[in-house]
Design a protein around this motif. Structure first.
Motif, PDB file in Angstrom:
ATOM      1  N   GLY A  66    -117.492 -74.593 -12.646  1.00 26.99           N
ATOM      2  CA  GLY A  66    -118.687 -75.330 -12.265  1.00 26.99           C
ATOM      3  C   GLY A  66    -118.403 -76.558 -11.426  1.00 26.99           C
ATOM      4  N   ARG A  67    -117.138 -76.956 -11.334  1.00 32.53           N
ATOM      5  CA  ARG A  67    -116.765 -78.130 -10.533  1.00 32.53           C
ATOM      6  C   ARG A  67    -115.873 -77.763  -9.354  1.00 32.53           C
ATOM      7  N   PHE A  68    -115.010 -76.767  -9.518  1.00 38.81           N
ATOM      8  CA  PHE A  68    -114.069 -76.349  -8.479  1.00 38.81           C
ATOM      9  C   PHE A  68    -114.511 -74.998  -7.919  1.00 38.81           C
ATOM     10  N   THR A  69    -114.226 -74.802  -6.631  1.00 35.65           N
ATOM     11  CA  THR A  69    -114.532 -73.533  -5.971  1.00 35.65           C
ATOM     12  C   THR A  69    -113.341 -73.088  -5.135  1.00 35.65           C
ATOM     13  N   ILE A  70    -112.865 -71.888  -5.398  1.00 37.96           N
ATOM     14  CA  ILE A  70    -111.783 -71.318  -4.599  1.00 37.96           C
ATOM     15  C   ILE A  70    -112.401 -70.429  -3.525  1.00 37.96           C
ATOM     16  N   SER A  71    -111.804 -70.462  -2.345  1.00 39.63           N
ATOM     17  CA  SER A  71    -112.262 -69.601  -1.252  1.00 39.63           C
ATOM     18  C   SER A  71    -111.075 -69.294  -0.351  1.00 39.63           C
ATOM     19  N   ARG A  72    -111.269 -68.352   0.550  1.00 38.14           N
ATOM     20  CA  ARG A  72    -110.183 -68.016   1.466  1.00 38.14           C
ATOM     21  C   ARG A  72    -110.752 -67.576   2.794  1.00 38.14           C
ATOM     22  N   ASP A  73    -109.951 -67.756   3.828  1.00 38.76           N
ATOM     23  CA  ASP A  73    -110.277 -67.280   5.170  1.00 38.76           C
ATOM     24  C   ASP A  73    -109.066 -66.491   5.636  1.00 38.76           C
ATOM     25  N   ASN A  74    -109.130 -65.178   5.505  1.00 39.23           N
ATOM     26  CA  ASN A  74    -107.971 -64.346   5.848  1.00 39.23           C
ATOM     27  C   ASN A  74    -107.654 -64.403   7.337  1.00 39.23           C
ATOM     28  N   ALA A  75    -108.635 -64.656   8.154  1.00 39.68           N
ATOM     29  CA  ALA A  75    -108.387 -64.767   9.592  1.00 39.68           C
ATOM     30  C   ALA A  75    -107.543 -65.998   9.919  1.00 39.68           C
ATOM     31  N   LYS A  76    -107.640 -67.013   9.066  1.00 41.62           N
ATOM     32  CA  LYS A  76    -106.868 -68.240   9.264  1.00 41.62           C
ATOM     33  C   LYS A  76    -105.672 -68.329   8.326  1.00 41.62           C
ATOM     34  N   ASN A  77    -105.463 -67.281   7.531  1.00 49.37           N
ATOM     35  CA  ASN A  77    -104.343 -67.277   6.583  1.00 49.37           C
ATOM     36  C   ASN A  77    -104.363 -68.512   5.684  1.00 49.37           C
ATOM     37  N   THR A  78    -105.537 -68.852   5.189  1.00 54.07           N
ATOM     38  CA  THR A  78    -105.690 -70.081   4.426  1.00 54.07           C
ATOM     39  C   THR A  78    -106.559 -69.845   3.195  1.00 54.07           C
ATOM     40  N   VAL A  79    -106.156 -70.464   2.095  1.00 56.21           N
ATOM     41  CA  VAL A  79    -106.960 -70.477   0.885  1.00 56.21           C
ATOM     42  C   VAL A  79    -107.307 -71.935   0.589  1.00 56.21           C
ATOM     43  N   TYR A  80    -108.492 -72.146   0.043  1.00 59.36           N
ATOM     44  CA  TYR A  80    -108.997 -73.489  -0.196  1.00 59.36           C
ATOM     45  C   TYR A  80    -109.331 -73.690  -1.676  1.00 59.36           C
ATOM     46  N   LEU A  81    -109.339 -74.952  -2.061  1.00 63.06           N
ATOM     47  CA  LEU A  81    -109.841 -75.317  -3.379  1.00 63.06           C
ATOM     48  C   LEU A  81    -110.738 -76.541  -3.194  1.00 63.06           C
TER      49      LEU A  81
END
Length: 124
Positions: A66-81
């Motif tokens: 509910g506070r953190f969100t994981i995501s990714r952009d495979n085109a940019k080879n990057t994962v986010y938090l």
């Protein structure tokens, strides 16, 4: 081999936000499930969040749900938090990791490749 480099850590006041990034290079990033872990001083490394290679499956530790969100952009080879509503107890070194394909997402031993970590400090 996959090389992972985290960035985006820093000092923030309680209630604030930060977005961590993890840039990958080397073997095809998009085939890996990815996770974030953290380690506070004197404590063991703990699971924070994970995402499947497709992005369709997500899993969070109860402490960050509910506070953190994981995501990714495979085109940019990057994962986010994306970290919102930060608390002092979120203070830790945060690591991203690529899953080996075997074992649970919440088990650090199931991840094959690790970044060097980025420090997140939340002041009260």
């Amino acid at each position: 081999q996959v090389q992972l480099v985290e960035s985006g850590g820093g000092l923030v006041q309680a209630g604030g936000s930060l977005r961590l990034s993890c840039a990958a290079s080397g073997r095809t990033f998009s085939i890996y499930d990815m996770g974030w872990f953290r380690q506070a001083p004197g404590k063991e490394r703990e699971f924070v969040a994970a995402m499947s290679w497709s992005g369709f499956s997500l899993f969070y530790a109860d402490s960050v749900k509910g506070r953190f969100t994981i995501s990714r952009d495979n085109a940019k080879n990057t994962v986010y938090l994306q970290m919102d509503s930060l608390k002092p107890e979120d203070t830790a070194v945060y690591y991203c990791a690529a899953h080996s394909g075997s074992g649970g997402w919440d088990d650090a031993g199931s991840f094959r490749y690790w970044g060097q970590g980025t420090q997140v400090t939340v002041s009260s």
